[in-house]
Motif scaffolding. Structure first.
Motif, PDB file in Angstrom:
ATOM      1  N   UNK A  15      -6.277  -6.553  -6.106  1.00  0.00           N
ATOM      2  CA  UNK A  15      -5.635  -6.651  -7.405  1.00  0.00           C
ATOM      3  C   UNK A  15      -6.096  -5.609  -8.414  1.00  0.00           C
ATOM      4  N   UNK A  40      -5.372  -8.487   3.137  1.00  0.00           N
ATOM      5  CA  UNK A  40      -5.232  -7.558   4.256  1.00  0.00           C
ATOM      6  C   UNK A  40      -6.574  -7.250   4.919  1.00  0.00           C
ATOM      7  N   UNK A  41      -6.508  -6.935   6.197  1.00  0.00           N
ATOM      8  CA  UNK A  41      -7.640  -6.326   6.898  1.00  0.00           C
ATOM      9  C   UNK A  41      -7.086  -5.027   7.476  1.00  0.00           C
ATOM     10  N   UNK A  42      -7.689  -3.911   7.067  1.00  0.00           N
ATOM     11  CA  UNK A  42      -7.115  -2.608   7.419  1.00  0.00           C
ATOM     12  C   UNK A  42      -7.821  -1.998   8.624  1.00  0.00           C
ATOM     13  N   UNK A 102       0.842  -1.203   0.000  1.00  0.00           N
ATOM     14  CA  UNK A 102       0.000   0.000   0.000  1.00  0.00           C
ATOM     15  C   UNK A 102       0.876   1.251   0.000  1.00  0.00           C
ATOM     16  N   UNK A 133      -8.681  -1.428  -0.062  1.00  0.00           N
ATOM     17  CA  UNK A 133      -9.147  -2.808  -0.216  1.00  0.00           C
ATOM     18  C   UNK A 133      -9.149  -3.188  -1.694  1.00  0.00           C
ATOM     19  N   UNK A 189      -0.474  -8.146 -10.189  1.00  0.00           N
ATOM     20  CA  UNK A 189      -1.462  -7.760  -9.179  1.00  0.00           C
ATOM     21  C   UNK A 189      -2.433  -8.873  -8.812  1.00  0.00           C
ATOM     22  N   UNK A 204      -7.225  -2.129  -3.967  1.00  0.00           N
ATOM     23  CA  UNK A 204      -5.849  -2.390  -4.376  1.00  0.00           C
ATOM     24  C   UNK A 204      -5.405  -3.773  -3.912  1.00  0.00           C
ATOM     25  N   UNK A 205      -5.772  -4.116  -2.690  1.00  0.00           N
ATOM     26  CA  UNK A 205      -5.326  -5.410  -2.170  1.00  0.00           C
ATOM     27  C   UNK A 205      -6.005  -6.576  -2.890  1.00  0.00           C
TER      28      UNK A 205
END
Lengths: 373, 343
Positions: B236, A84-86, A55, B231, A75, B233-234
């Motif tokens: 893809x 991820x959990x943000x 990120x 999220x 990607x 972005x994560x």
């Protein structure tokens, strides 16, 4: 170097806008291990997690997932390995919990993101695993924080990642939800062999859930180590810069600042009977002394954290005459005695003798802090 | 169980919208200073061109192009609004609210007032290009400020301010322009679907439908973007590329509208929201075609009111869209505030 590790970093340097914050971070994690990042607020835990998940660009150094550098992953493929959990609050509009969790299938679905029957089964199974299957059809914006966190975890787990990164996943949760969430993580790590990296504020929980702990402290990060080596009272006190009050590692308890001054009350405790009285006296800001406590007594550390003086005897030994004399002198100088222990039940307690001495000297004997003044 | 109900609801609402679209189309062709029987309309429309009769001319030269323009542009505005709302993660973003329409108006205005001095008649592609340039310029300004503010209200204020500045500059130029040019500009800037010619409509339709198809192709990343940029972005999504695509498409769509019929207010905010309420979901694969349809219905309806409410006087289209659209925006603001109070 990176063989056999599902996740690793090499001389990673993280920071914002080209300015280095933490240098030379080296992590190596095997499959199914849990690494917790602890450290004071603003120490850079989030910055590290944001960097290793891509990120935030790294200042220098490398992050590897399954031996391949982060930037070399396409990607879509990386999304199948790393989820991820943000910490950020997710606000959705007219999205059911099922839909939110199903977004985790993103890297697996086709151009228009249509879910196959198998995708749907995966989502349902995952929701069950995080104990959120009962709210699958509810609107995501209308559930509690604890439920929300579990659905977001389900979303990440639907990516079926090798490495799961969570930034302070327990921050907004009540104690029950904290326990349940960490239990799910533990289960995921052990059963699915998912590697988990998370930052935690609750160091008592960090100790219990993780295989490795990394202390992050503003300018540098210590090498990850096992909890038993990281968690010593002195190390934690130093890491968080606790100068007043204490954190008792073995008990996982926080004690506030001890009241200063000449002790006015002598507490006769033992076998945990004094615990509540110490805290009550602390709250009333009455300086006190405590004794005679064996050094392996469950209340010994709390007494030491809160009392001006503690008269103690070595573990598994009866108190020596010298110890008793010291305790008596201290007690007489206090003038007031708080009898916390139960003389009938604890006949071997050396404090039985002290209580008799107190009676003989006609000291003021009370049984709770409330009776004082 | 609920999955089936959702699917049924989506099918039902789509059929309803389709029916409403046809109904309002017929009603619109039928209504006006000359009323024409539906049977006659059908015959003339199906024949594919004017038969030379006066009724045929009314339908083919006046009512149909205007009507189709309302349908296509209403749809374009709605989709443009939806893309902007996705981009800003803000339900009240829209081309008019953010001042983007005013930017287009400014550029078209300058061109109409100053270029007309030297050449007679501005080609439509030039108007189109000016509108697009104006849209993009304002968009860049809004983006620049939006980076610094996170709150929805602040973004709205910035949009209104930028819009006002553009309007002020436009007015400034008008003050010093030739009267004939001003009349031209004034008519255009009030916003109207009248005076749309077939060739222009063809060009615009081609652009709008291409942009619509491209937007629909983006429905998967838009779907992920609902959870926020990080999220997405994560999962893809190539966020940078995606954001450029969103901005580009929404600007093209709103520029088309502004070029052809001047700024039209609130459609871009109100319609996507109403669409979500109707369908009970925010799935982009449903909302993009859904809001295009509803936008068409909404604008044809508003145009009908504009034409007939005070006939023979015609209302400005924005007057009507504002009457219906502005309350939706206010409701959105209040609901948002209330929800924030909850958590």
């Amino acid at each position: 170097m990176t063989d056999g590790y599902v996740f690793s970093t090499e001389g990673l340097c993280v920071g914002y806008r080209g300015k280095a914050l933490i240098n030379d971070i080296n992590i190596r994690l095997e499959k199914g291990k849990i690494l917790a990042l602890i450290g004071p607020n603003g120490a850079g835990k989030s910055t590290i997690l944001k960097t290793v998940t891509g990120q935030l660009p790294a200042i220098s150094g490398k992050t590897f997932v399954e031996g391949r550098e982060l930037s070399r992953w396409p990607r879509g493929e990386l999304a199948k390995k790393l989820a991820v959990v943000l910490t950020e609050r997710v606000r959705t509009e007219m999205m059911t919990c099922f839909e939110v969790a199903a977004m985790g299938r993103y890297p697996y679905t086709g151009r228009f993101g249509a879910l196959t029957a198998e995708d749907k089964r995966t989502v349902r199974d995952t929701l069950r695993r995080v104990r959120a299957d009962d709210i699958a059809d509810r609107d995501f914006s209308q559930i509690s924080d604890g439920q929300r966190q579990r659905v977001l975890l389900a979303c990440a787990l639907c990516q079926q990642p090798e490495v799961l990164v969570l930034d302070e996943p327990t921050s907004f949760l009540d104690i029950r939800n904290k326990i349940e969430l960490l239990d799910i993580l533990l289960e995921t790590a052990r059963e699915k062999q998912t590697t988990v990296i998370l930052s935690l504020h609750e160091i008592d929980l960090a100790e219990k859930v993780s295989d490795l702990i990394m202390c992050v402290r503003g300018d540098h990060a210590e090498a990850p180590d096992t909890p038993d080596r990281v968690f010593t009272d002195a190390h934690i006190k130093e890491l968080y810069g606790i100068t007043q009050g204490s954190y008792l590692v073995n008990r996982g308890s926080v004690e506030l600042v001890k009241t200063q001054g000449e002790p006015r009350v002598f507490v006769l405790g033992g076998a945990g009977s004094g615990l509540n009285h110490y805290r009550e006296l602390q709250k009333r800001r009455i300086p006190f002394a405590a004794g005679i406590l064996a050094e392996n007594d469950m209340e010994f550390e709390v007494a030491r954290a809160l009392a001006q003086t503690v008269v103690s005897s070595p573990a598994f030994e009866t108190a020596s005459e010298e110890t008793k004399a010291r305790a008596e002198e201290k007690m007489l100088s206090c003038g007031t005695v708080l009898a916390a222990f139960d003389p009938a039940a604890q006949t071997a307690n050396p404090n039985t003798g002290l209580l008799e001495t107190a009676r003989r000297h006609k000291l003021n004997i009370v049984f709770s802090a409330g009776e004082l003044q | 169980m609920t999955k089936k109900i959702t699917a049924l609801r989506i099918t039902l609402v789509f059929s309803l919208l389709g029916f409403a679209f046809l109904a309002i189309l017929v009603l619109n062709v039928n209504t006006g200073s000359v009323s024409i029987a539906p049977k006659e309309i059908l015959r003339i429309v199906l024949s594919g061109k004017s038969d030379g009769s006066s009724i045929g001319n009314v339908i083919w030269k006046i009512r149909l192009p205007r009507l189709l323009a309302a349908a296509v542009l209403g749809g374009a505005l709605s989709v443009s609004g939806f893309l902007l709302q996705t981009f800003f993660r803000n339900p009240i973003a829209g081309p008019y609210v953010l001042g983007i329409s005013s930017g287009a108006k400014l550029f078209v205005g300058i061109m109409m007032v100053y270029v007309l001095r030297y050449v007679s008649g501005v080609p439509f592609w030039a108007v189109m290009a000016a509108a697009f340039a104006g849209s993009m310029l304002v968009m860049l300004f809004v983006l620049m400020f939006a980076q610094r503010v996170r709150s929805m209200a602040a973004l709205l204020v910035i949009g209104i301010m930028i819009g006002s500045i553009c309007t002020a500059i436009t007015d400034f130029f008008i003050t010093f322009a030739d009267e004939a040019n001003v009349a031209n500009l004034h008519h255009w800037s009030m916003g109207s679907f009248s005076a749309v010619s077939w060739p222009n409509l063809h060009v615009i339709s081609a652009i709008v439908f291409t942009a619509l198809a491209l937007s629909f192709m983006l429905s998967k990343p838009i779907s992920a973007y609902r959870l926020g940029e990080n999220y997405a972005r994560s999962m893809g999504v190539n966020v940078k590329l995606f954001r450029v695509a969103l901005i580009g498409l929404s600007s093209v769509l709103s520029a088309c509208v502004t070029a052809l019929s001047g700024p039209i207010s609130f459609v871009g905010v109100a319609v996507p929201h109403m669409t979500k309420l109707l369908f009970g979901t925010s799935k982009p694969a449903v909302i993009i075609p859904g809001s295009f349809l509803l936008g068409g219905v909404f604008c044809m309806g508003c145009d009908l009111i504009a034409r007939t409410a005070f006939a023979p006087s015609e209302l400005v289209i924005s007057t009507v869209t504002a009457v219906f659209g502005a309350p939706v925006v206010i409701t959105l603001m209040i609901n948002r505030q209330r929800r924030r109070g909850d958590d």
